[in-house]
Design a protein around this motif. Structure first.
Motif, PDB file in Angstrom:
ATOM      1  N   CYS A  37      26.028  48.477  -5.504  1.00 45.85           N
ATOM      2  CA  CYS A  37      27.017  49.429  -5.011  1.00 45.85           C
ATOM      3  C   CYS A  37      28.173  48.592  -4.457  1.00 45.85           C
ATOM      4  N   ALA A  38      29.266  49.217  -4.059  1.00 48.47           N
ATOM      5  CA  ALA A  38      30.419  48.464  -3.547  1.00 48.47           C
ATOM      6  C   ALA A  38      30.038  47.663  -2.302  1.00 48.47           C
ATOM      7  N   HIS A  39      29.275  48.265  -1.412  1.00 48.20           N
ATOM      8  CA  HIS A  39      28.879  47.602  -0.170  1.00 48.20           C
ATOM      9  C   HIS A  39      28.074  46.329  -0.442  1.00 48.20           C
ATOM     10  N   HIS A  40      27.034  46.447  -1.242  1.00 45.67           N
ATOM     11  CA  HIS A  40      26.190  45.285  -1.521  1.00 45.67           C
ATOM     12  C   HIS A  40      26.890  44.294  -2.446  1.00 45.67           C
ATOM     13  N   GLY A  41      27.812  44.774  -3.272  1.00 46.73           N
ATOM     14  CA  GLY A  41      28.612  43.862  -4.075  1.00 46.73           C
ATOM     15  C   GLY A  41      29.436  42.944  -3.195  1.00 46.73           C
ATOM     16  N   ARG A  42      30.107  43.510  -2.196  1.00 44.89           N
ATOM     17  CA  ARG A  42      30.897  42.687  -1.267  1.00 44.89           C
ATOM     18  C   ARG A  42      30.010  41.689  -0.525  1.00 44.89           C
ATOM     19  N   GLU A  43      28.785  42.083  -0.249  1.00 46.38           N
ATOM     20  CA  GLU A  43      27.870  41.209   0.485  1.00 46.38           C
ATOM     21  C   GLU A  43      27.344  40.051  -0.373  1.00 46.38           C
ATOM     22  N   HIS A  44      26.977  40.310  -1.626  1.00 45.52           N
ATOM     23  CA  HIS A  44      26.270  39.322  -2.432  1.00 45.52           C
ATOM     24  C   HIS A  44      27.130  38.567  -3.437  1.00 45.52           C
ATOM     25  N   LEU A  45      28.240  39.123  -3.887  1.00 45.21           N
ATOM     26  CA  LEU A  45      28.987  38.482  -4.958  1.00 45.21           C
ATOM     27  C   LEU A  45      29.598  37.131  -4.611  1.00 45.21           C
ATOM     28  N   PRO A  46      30.004  36.868  -3.385  1.00 43.35           N
ATOM     29  CA  PRO A  46      30.549  35.530  -3.122  1.00 43.35           C
ATOM     30  C   PRO A  46      29.571  34.412  -3.504  1.00 43.35           C
ATOM     31  N   ARG A  47      28.286  34.629  -3.326  1.00 38.72           N
ATOM     32  CA  ARG A  47      27.287  33.618  -3.677  1.00 38.72           C
ATOM     33  C   ARG A  47      26.977  33.596  -5.173  1.00 38.72           C
ATOM     34  N   LEU A  48      27.298  34.688  -5.875  1.00 34.55           N
ATOM     35  CA  LEU A  48      26.972  34.775  -7.298  1.00 34.55           C
ATOM     36  C   LEU A  48      28.112  34.359  -8.218  1.00 34.55           C
ATOM     37  N   ARG A  49      29.309  34.171  -7.690  1.00 30.50           N
ATOM     38  CA  ARG A  49      30.486  33.896  -8.527  1.00 30.50           C
ATOM     39  C   ARG A  49      30.283  32.729  -9.491  1.00 30.50           C
ATOM     40  N   ASP A  50      29.602  31.672  -9.077  1.00 27.88           N
ATOM     41  CA  ASP A  50      29.380  30.516  -9.946  1.00 27.88           C
ATOM     42  C   ASP A  50      28.166  30.683 -10.851  1.00 27.88           C
ATOM     43  N   LEU A  51      27.380  31.719 -10.629  1.00 29.59           N
ATOM     44  CA  LEU A  51      26.130  31.914 -11.370  1.00 29.59           C
ATOM     45  C   LEU A  51      26.176  33.062 -12.368  1.00 29.59           C
ATOM     46  N   ALA A  52      27.276  33.839 -12.354  1.00 32.62           N
ATOM     47  CA  ALA A  52      27.307  35.053 -13.157  1.00 32.62           C
ATOM     48  C   ALA A  52      28.727  35.429 -13.542  1.00 32.62           C
ATOM     49  N   ASP A  53      28.840  36.226 -14.612  1.00 32.30           N
ATOM     50  CA  ASP A  53      30.088  36.891 -14.957  1.00 32.30           C
ATOM     51  C   ASP A  53      30.084  38.202 -14.188  1.00 32.30           C
ATOM     52  N   ILE A  54      31.147  38.473 -13.456  1.00 33.16           N
ATOM     53  CA  ILE A  54      31.202  39.633 -12.563  1.00 33.16           C
ATOM     54  C   ILE A  54      32.058  40.731 -13.183  1.00 33.16           C
ATOM     55  N   ASP A  55      31.556  41.938 -13.177  1.00 33.21           N
ATOM     56  CA  ASP A  55      32.289  43.125 -13.611  1.00 33.21           C
ATOM     57  C   ASP A  55      32.390  44.041 -12.396  1.00 33.21           C
ATOM     58  N   ASP A  56      33.542  44.017 -11.742  1.00 31.84           N
ATOM     59  CA  ASP A  56      33.758  44.787 -10.515  1.00 31.84           C
ATOM     60  C   ASP A  56      34.563  46.039 -10.861  1.00 31.84           C
ATOM     61  N   GLN A  57      33.927  47.196 -10.800  1.00 30.73           N
ATOM     62  CA  GLN A  57      34.572  48.468 -11.121  1.00 30.73           C
ATOM     63  C   GLN A  57      34.776  49.318  -9.868  1.00 30.73           C
ATOM     64  N   THR A  58      34.841  48.670  -8.699  1.00 31.46           N
ATOM     65  CA  THR A  58      34.990  49.414  -7.450  1.00 31.46           C
ATOM     66  C   THR A  58      36.316  50.161  -7.365  1.00 31.46           C
ATOM     67  N   GLU A  59      37.308  49.791  -8.189  1.00 25.39           N
ATOM     68  CA  GLU A  59      38.570  50.538  -8.174  1.00 25.39           C
ATOM     69  C   GLU A  59      38.362  51.986  -8.591  1.00 25.39           C
ATOM     70  N   ARG A  60      37.267  52.276  -9.293  1.00 25.26           N
ATOM     71  CA  ARG A  60      36.958  53.651  -9.684  1.00 25.26           C
ATOM     72  C   ARG A  60      36.671  54.538  -8.479  1.00 25.26           C
ATOM     73  N   LEU A  61      36.345  53.949  -7.351  1.00 25.70           N
ATOM     74  CA  LEU A  61      36.104  54.739  -6.140  1.00 25.70           C
ATOM     75  C   LEU A  61      37.393  55.379  -5.631  1.00 25.70           C
ATOM     76  N   GLN A  62      38.541  54.853  -6.041  1.00 30.60           N
ATOM     77  CA  GLN A  62      39.837  55.367  -5.607  1.00 30.60           C
ATOM     78  C   GLN A  62      40.400  56.422  -6.549  1.00 30.60           C
ATOM     79  N   GLU A  63      39.757  56.656  -7.684  1.00 28.50           N
ATOM     80  CA  GLU A  63      40.259  57.606  -8.668  1.00 28.50           C
ATOM     81  C   GLU A  63      40.231  59.019  -8.105  1.00 28.50           C
ATOM     82  N   THR A  64      41.260  59.780  -8.442  1.00 26.49           N
ATOM     83  CA  THR A  64      41.345  61.178  -8.057  1.00 26.49           C
ATOM     84  C   THR A  64      41.011  62.031  -9.267  1.00 26.49           C
TER      85      THR A  64
END
Length: 73
Positions: A37-64
């Motif tokens: 989820c967005a919350h856990h993504g913000r928590e865990h992704l800094p450590r995963l950046r070198d280990l994974a390809d990241i697909d962050d779709q959190t901008e969809r939370l702002q869609e109307t």
């Protein structure tokens, strides 16, 4: 971002930490995927950046949502 990561996450994709709707996918270079989820993504992704390809779709939370035609009558 590569094409395989561009596939939109759906409501069926759930956070591996809490079960909420996933908006972040981490495709591990060693194999496998993690969903967050967005919350856990913000928590865990800094450590995963070198280990994974990241697909962050959190901008969809702002869609109307589009206005329905009933609102226009």
């Amino acid at each position: 971002m590569n094409a395989t990561l561009a596939t939109p996450l759906t409501a069926a994709d759930r956070c591996d930490r809490c079960g909420a709707q996933a908006y972040v996918r981490a495709r591990l270079h060693a194999g496998g995927e993690l969903f967050f989820c967005a919350h856990h993504g913000r928590e865990h992704l800094p450590r995963l950046r070198d280990l994974a390809d990241i697909d962050d779709q959190t901008e969809r939370l702002q869609e109307t949502p589009a206005a329905s035609t009933a609102d226009e009558i």
